[in-house]
Design an enzyme around this catalytic site. Sequence first.
Site, PDB file in Angstrom:
ATOM      1  N   HIS A 102      28.727  25.043 -21.525  1.00  0.00           N
ATOM      2  CA  HIS A 102      27.828  24.107 -22.211  1.00  0.00           C
ATOM      3  C   HIS A 102      27.381  24.657 -23.564  1.00  0.00           C
ATOM      4  O   HIS A 102      26.417  24.184 -24.142  1.00  0.00           O
ATOM      5  CB  HIS A 102      26.596  23.787 -21.343  1.00  0.00           C
ATOM      6  CG  HIS A 102      26.949  23.438 -19.933  1.00  0.00           C
ATOM      7  ND1 HIS A 102      27.032  24.370 -18.931  1.00  0.00           N
ATOM      8  CD2 HIS A 102      27.297  22.248 -19.377  1.00  0.00           C
ATOM      9  CE1 HIS A 102      27.401  23.793 -17.801  1.00  0.00           C
ATOM     10  NE2 HIS A 102      27.572  22.507 -18.037  1.00  0.00           N
TER      11      HIS A 102
HETATM   12  S1  FES Z   1      26.164  27.274 -20.884  1.00  0.00           S
HETATM   13 FE1  FES Z   1      26.116  26.239 -18.991  1.00  0.00          FE
HETATM   14  S2  FES Z   1      26.805  27.735 -17.603  1.00  0.00           S
HETATM   15 FE2  FES Z   1      26.792  28.775 -19.497  1.00  0.00          FE
END
Ligand code: FES
Length: 183
Positions: free
Chosen positions: A148
């Site tokens: 993410h």
């Molecule tokens: S940014 Fe979501 S698990 Fe690492």
Amino acid sequence: MADGAENQAVPTEDESRRDFLLHATVATGAVGVVVSMWPLINSMNPAADTLALSSVEASLAGLEEGQAITISWRGKPVFVRYRTAAEIEEARSERWQDMPDPQPDEERVQNDKYLIVIGVCTHLGCIPLGQKTTEIRGDYGGYFCPCHGSHYDLSARIRRGPAPTNLEVPEYTFLSETNIRIG
Ligand code: FES
């Protein structure tokens, strides 16, 4: 007058046999549950090899400046990075007080050159990139979690993205200049 007794049906041989089979099935079912629960209960006891891995020792002697190794500890990857002088300086030149999870670099390392952290993103548990020089290290030169988009710096502190906290520093001890025990 004992009407009920007169109307009470006497089980035929077939019905008695059915009752017996029913009871036998229920009894077998109960045994089956007990038997099938045992592996589950047994698996809740830590195995001897799991206990043995509650701490792990590793040598950093072969590690050269700029290199990194990953050590498996309690089923998690522990990232060890031998930071260059420039990387240490960069990690310490930034204002840590303004970071999302404020912590000075000095508090996150025991030996300035060795950054040792658990390689599990604090957002949802992915393993960030950055251990290899060929991997994306994000905008702050440390680690990048592509799940993410969390960016960690050269002290593995979260700088941008959804991860709420820095990569965790495990409990570890330097047994000598280049030997460590994690856990
Ligand atoms: S940014 Fe979501 S698990 Fe690492």
